[in-house]
Design a protein around this motif. Structure first.
Motif, PDB file in Angstrom:
ATOM      1  N   ASP A   1     -83.644 -33.364 142.443  1.00  0.00           N
ATOM      2  CA  ASP A   1     -82.455 -33.205 141.607  1.00  0.00           C
ATOM      3  C   ASP A   1     -81.617 -34.465 141.751  1.00  0.00           C
ATOM      4  O   ASP A   1     -81.580 -35.081 142.816  1.00  0.00           O
ATOM      5  CB  ASP A   1     -81.657 -31.978 142.042  1.00  0.00           C
ATOM      6  N   LEU A   2     -80.935 -34.845 140.677  1.00  0.00           N
ATOM      7  CA  LEU A   2     -80.173 -36.094 140.706  1.00  0.00           C
ATOM      8  C   LEU A   2     -78.962 -36.028 141.628  1.00  0.00           C
ATOM      9  O   LEU A   2     -78.513 -37.054 142.130  1.00  0.00           O
ATOM     10  CB  LEU A   2     -79.711 -36.448 139.285  1.00  0.00           C
ATOM     11  N   ARG A   3     -78.424 -34.840 141.869  1.00  0.00           N
ATOM     12  CA  ARG A   3     -77.225 -34.700 142.687  1.00  0.00           C
ATOM     13  C   ARG A   3     -77.517 -34.135 144.070  1.00  0.00           C
ATOM     14  O   ARG A   3     -77.113 -34.684 145.087  1.00  0.00           O
ATOM     15  CB  ARG A   3     -76.207 -33.802 141.968  1.00  0.00           C
ATOM     16  N   THR A   4     -78.184 -33.002 144.107  1.00  0.00           N
ATOM     17  CA  THR A   4     -78.422 -32.313 145.376  1.00  0.00           C
ATOM     18  C   THR A   4     -79.606 -32.945 146.112  1.00  0.00           C
ATOM     19  O   THR A   4     -80.651 -33.199 145.520  1.00  0.00           O
ATOM     20  CB  THR A   4     -78.702 -30.821 145.128  1.00  0.00           C
ATOM     21  N   GLN A   5     -79.428 -33.168 147.394  1.00  0.00           N
ATOM     22  CA  GLN A   5     -80.483 -33.792 148.186  1.00  0.00           C
ATOM     23  C   GLN A   5     -81.606 -32.798 148.473  1.00  0.00           C
ATOM     24  O   GLN A   5     -81.379 -31.606 148.673  1.00  0.00           O
ATOM     25  CB  GLN A   5     -79.919 -34.312 149.510  1.00  0.00           C
ATOM     26  N   ILE A   6     -82.836 -33.309 148.487  1.00  0.00           N
ATOM     27  CA  ILE A   6     -83.981 -32.537 148.963  1.00  0.00           C
ATOM     28  C   ILE A   6     -84.673 -33.370 150.043  1.00  0.00           C
ATOM     29  O   ILE A   6     -84.507 -34.596 150.102  1.00  0.00           O
ATOM     30  CB  ILE A   6     -84.978 -32.191 147.843  1.00  0.00           C
TER      31      ILE A   6
ATOM     32  N   LYS B   1     -93.235 -26.815 143.501  1.00  0.00           N
ATOM     33  CA  LYS B   1     -92.708 -26.658 142.143  1.00  0.00           C
ATOM     34  C   LYS B   1     -91.410 -27.451 142.023  1.00  0.00           C
ATOM     35  O   LYS B   1     -90.695 -27.648 142.996  1.00  0.00           O
ATOM     36  CB  LYS B   1     -92.466 -25.182 141.832  1.00  0.00           C
ATOM     37  N   GLU B   2     -91.118 -27.894 140.798  1.00  0.00           N
ATOM     38  CA  GLU B   2     -89.939 -28.722 140.583  1.00  0.00           C
ATOM     39  C   GLU B   2     -88.665 -27.943 140.905  1.00  0.00           C
ATOM     40  O   GLU B   2     -88.650 -26.716 140.977  1.00  0.00           O
ATOM     41  CB  GLU B   2     -89.887 -29.250 139.150  1.00  0.00           C
ATOM     42  N   TYR B   3     -87.588 -28.684 141.086  1.00  0.00           N
ATOM     43  CA  TYR B   3     -86.330 -28.142 141.608  1.00  0.00           C
ATOM     44  C   TYR B   3     -85.825 -26.970 140.778  1.00  0.00           C
ATOM     45  O   TYR B   3     -85.337 -25.977 141.327  1.00  0.00           O
ATOM     46  CB  TYR B   3     -85.288 -29.265 141.633  1.00  0.00           C
ATOM     47  N   TYR B   4     -85.900 -27.057 139.455  1.00  0.00           N
ATOM     48  CA  TYR B   4     -85.327 -26.023 138.590  1.00  0.00           C
ATOM     49  C   TYR B   4     -86.374 -25.058 138.051  1.00  0.00           C
ATOM     50  O   TYR B   4     -86.131 -24.371 137.060  1.00  0.00           O
ATOM     51  CB  TYR B   4     -84.578 -26.678 137.418  1.00  0.00           C
ATOM     52  N   HIS B   5     -87.530 -24.998 138.697  1.00  0.00           N
ATOM     53  CA  HIS B   5     -88.551 -24.046 138.259  1.00  0.00           C
ATOM     54  C   HIS B   5     -88.020 -22.618 138.398  1.00  0.00           C
ATOM     55  O   HIS B   5     -87.264 -22.302 139.319  1.00  0.00           O
ATOM     56  CB  HIS B   5     -89.816 -24.232 139.107  1.00  0.00           C
ATOM     57  N   GLU B   6     -88.445 -21.750 137.460  1.00  0.00           N
ATOM     58  CA  GLU B   6     -87.916 -20.378 137.462  1.00  0.00           C
ATOM     59  C   GLU B   6     -88.268 -19.608 138.733  1.00  0.00           C
ATOM     60  O   GLU B   6     -87.599 -18.626 139.079  1.00  0.00           O
ATOM     61  CB  GLU B   6     -88.419 -19.610 136.230  1.00  0.00           C
ATOM     62  N   TYR B   7     -89.280 -20.064 139.452  1.00  0.00           N
ATOM     63  CA  TYR B   7     -89.668 -19.372 140.684  1.00  0.00           C
ATOM     64  C   TYR B   7     -88.571 -19.460 141.740  1.00  0.00           C
ATOM     65  O   TYR B   7     -88.441 -18.575 142.581  1.00  0.00           O
ATOM     66  CB  TYR B   7     -90.962 -19.988 141.219  1.00  0.00           C
TER      67      TYR B   7
ATOM     68  N   TRP C   1     -75.633 -26.646 136.357  1.00  0.00           N
ATOM     69  CA  TRP C   1     -77.064 -26.739 136.671  1.00  0.00           C
ATOM     70  C   TRP C   1     -77.906 -26.861 135.414  1.00  0.00           C
ATOM     71  O   TRP C   1     -78.990 -27.469 135.444  1.00  0.00           O
ATOM     72  CB  TRP C   1     -77.506 -25.528 137.503  1.00  0.00           C
ATOM     73  N   ARG C   2     -77.447 -26.342 134.277  1.00  0.00           N
ATOM     74  CA  ARG C   2     -78.247 -26.444 133.057  1.00  0.00           C
ATOM     75  C   ARG C   2     -78.347 -27.890 132.594  1.00  0.00           C
ATOM     76  O   ARG C   2     -79.416 -28.356 132.198  1.00  0.00           O
ATOM     77  CB  ARG C   2     -77.642 -25.567 131.958  1.00  0.00           C
ATOM     78  N   VAL C   3     -77.220 -28.593 132.640  1.00  0.00           N
ATOM     79  CA  VAL C   3     -77.230 -30.010 132.253  1.00  0.00           C
ATOM     80  C   VAL C   3     -78.091 -30.817 133.220  1.00  0.00           C
ATOM     81  O   VAL C   3     -78.872 -31.678 132.815  1.00  0.00           O
ATOM     82  CB  VAL C   3     -75.788 -30.565 132.219  1.00  0.00           C
ATOM     83  N   ARG C   4     -77.954 -30.513 134.516  1.00  0.00           N
ATOM     84  CA  ARG C   4     -78.741 -31.238 135.513  1.00  0.00           C
ATOM     85  C   ARG C   4     -80.221 -30.909 135.402  1.00  0.00           C
ATOM     86  O   ARG C   4     -81.073 -31.752 135.685  1.00  0.00           O
ATOM     87  CB  ARG C   4     -78.217 -30.915 136.910  1.00  0.00           C
ATOM     88  N   ALA C   5     -80.535 -29.683 134.998  1.00  0.00           N
ATOM     89  CA  ALA C   5     -81.940 -29.319 134.829  1.00  0.00           C
ATOM     90  C   ALA C   5     -82.574 -30.127 133.705  1.00  0.00           C
ATOM     91  O   ALA C   5     -83.732 -30.563 133.809  1.00  0.00           O
ATOM     92  CB  ALA C   5     -82.059 -27.821 134.538  1.00  0.00           C
ATOM     93  N   ILE C   6     -81.815 -30.347 132.636  1.00  0.00           N
ATOM     94  CA  ILE C   6     -82.336 -31.166 131.538  1.00  0.00           C
ATOM     95  C   ILE C   6     -82.482 -32.617 131.983  1.00  0.00           C
ATOM     96  O   ILE C   6     -83.467 -33.283 131.668  1.00  0.00           O
ATOM     97  CB  ILE C   6     -81.396 -31.052 130.315  1.00  0.00           C
ATOM     98  N   SER C   7     -81.506 -33.108 132.762  1.00  0.00           N
ATOM     99  CA  SER C   7     -81.589 -34.486 133.253  1.00  0.00           C
ATOM    100  C   SER C   7     -82.767 -34.670 134.196  1.00  0.00           C
ATOM    101  O   SER C   7     -83.394 -35.732 134.233  1.00  0.00           O
ATOM    102  CB  SER C   7     -80.287 -34.865 133.972  1.00  0.00           C
ATOM    103  N   ALA C   8     -83.080 -33.635 134.971  1.00  0.00           N
ATOM    104  CA  ALA C   8     -84.165 -33.739 135.945  1.00  0.00           C
ATOM    105  C   ALA C   8     -85.531 -33.865 135.285  1.00  0.00           C
ATOM    106  O   ALA C   8     -86.482 -34.341 135.910  1.00  0.00           O
ATOM    107  CB  ALA C   8     -84.144 -32.526 136.876  1.00  0.00           C
TER     108      ALA C   8
END
Length: 346
Positions: free
Chosen positions: A126-131, A310-316, A80-87
């Motif tokens: 997110d590039l992988r997980t669907q929303i 809020k964006e997918y990887y927001h700390e909330y 998820w850290r790599v994907r968070a940077i990609s997002a």
């Protein structure tokens, strides 16, 4: 040591010359047997661990491991850290949006999506997980064949690479009273040549449980992440597709038996900056339950409010990642004075 000189090897003769102690073969065999017995005792106490992982193509891989090394190497660790940077670069894709217009019937309804809704929807994904989000809108007074999408509601959800799970309860709010449901939109990591059977099943389920969803008006819009861009395609279910989706509630295969291209039709989707849309999000908690999936259930109840998601990887969305955060043990209270700390979970 009662060792026959003729049975010595060259390396043993060299060791004798250098002063090394040579043990008889019987002692060597005894030591080897003890080591093997100890190794067998250790292996008998090992616990076999079966790990199920999913690769980038969505295929499930089941691996059974016994040693600590294998368990560390094959453990399912999310990137998820790599994907968070990609997002964080998703906003660049909003400059290159393609809308599919192949095989569209002119007789159907035309849907208009404001660009501000689409751009925000892409940047929080997110590039992988669907929303996904539910779309609400209305027809302009002078043209009943056009449906303008004015609102996207981000309901509590958890997703995979193939599907999204949402509560069975549809959103309710006074801002939606003058709008009619127009279907739902979701992202997907790859562009597919046709509508996914999973989407047909989910759309049929919502239609069968909620009479407010009209099969002629509600559509499925897919936002596919193609290299450096996004591709939009909209579909409408046919009556045969609705019946098939209602009967096949569990679909795991990408191309299940009996699934036909006649189950759906492509519909016209246009992008516009003539009018703006708005978002609605859950009034308590976040819309993204992927980091706290245990709290999500199909029967959960929720309210909604007017707000930007809020964006997918927001700390909330991921409070558990911050539970272990604490001040360094070497610092004193005086050294921490004047430090401004922000707590989004208050």
């Amino acid at each position: 040591n009662n060792v026959n000189v003729a049975s010595l090897t060259q390396s043993e003769i060299r060791d004798i010359i250098l002063g090394a102690e040579i043990t008889p073969p019987s002692l060597q065999r005894q030591e080897i047997a003890e080591i093997e017995k100890q190794a067998n005792a250790e292996t008998s106490q090992l616990t076999a661990t079966t790990t199920k992982t999913t690769n980038v193509h969505g295929e499930e891989i089941i691996v059974t491991t016994t040693t600590q090394y294998e368990q560390q190497a094959f453990a399912s660790k999310t990137d998820w850290r790599v994907r968070a940077i990609s997002a964080t670069n998703l906003h660049l894709r909003t400059n290159h949006i393609y809308v599919s217009s192949d095989d569209i019937k002119e007789a159907g309804l035309t849907y208009v999506l404001p660009k501000n809704l689409l751009k925000k929807f892409i940047t929080i994904a997110d590039l992988r997980t669907q929303i996904c989000g539910f779309m609400y809108g209305i027809s302009p007074e002078d043209n009943p064949h056009v449906k303008e999408i004015h609102c996207i509601v981000m309901v509590p959800q958890i997703g995979t690479q193939q599907s999204v799970s949402v509560p069975s309860q549809l959103p309710e709010h006074e801002y939606l009273k003058d709008l009619e449901p127009l279907g739902w939109m979701h992202t997907q990591p790859n562009e597919l040549p046709q509508l996914s059977p999973v989407d047909v099943v989910m759309h049929s389920k919502i239609m069968s449980e909620n009479k407010s969803w009209d099969g002629e008006k509600t559509i499925i819009t897919t936002c596919s992440f193609t290299p450096g861009s996004c591709s939009l395609t909209s579909y409408k279910l046919t009556p045969s597709g609705y019946e098939w989706g209602r009967k096949n509630k569990e679909v795991a295969a990408a191309n299940p038996q009996g699934y036909l291209p006649s189950f759906f039709e492509r519909v016209q989707l246009l992008l516009s900056d003539r009018f703006l849309g708005f978002f609605m999000v859950p009034d308590a908690g976040s819309w993204n339950y992927n980091f706290v999936s245990a709290k999500h259930s199909p029967t959960m109840r929720y309210g909604i409010k007017l707000d930007n998601p809020k964006e997918y990887y927001h700390e909330y969305h991921r409070p558990s990642h911050f539970l272990n955060f604490s001040g360094d043990s070497g610092e004193t209270e005086n050294e921490n004075e004047g430090v401004d700390r922000q707590d989004v979970h208050e």
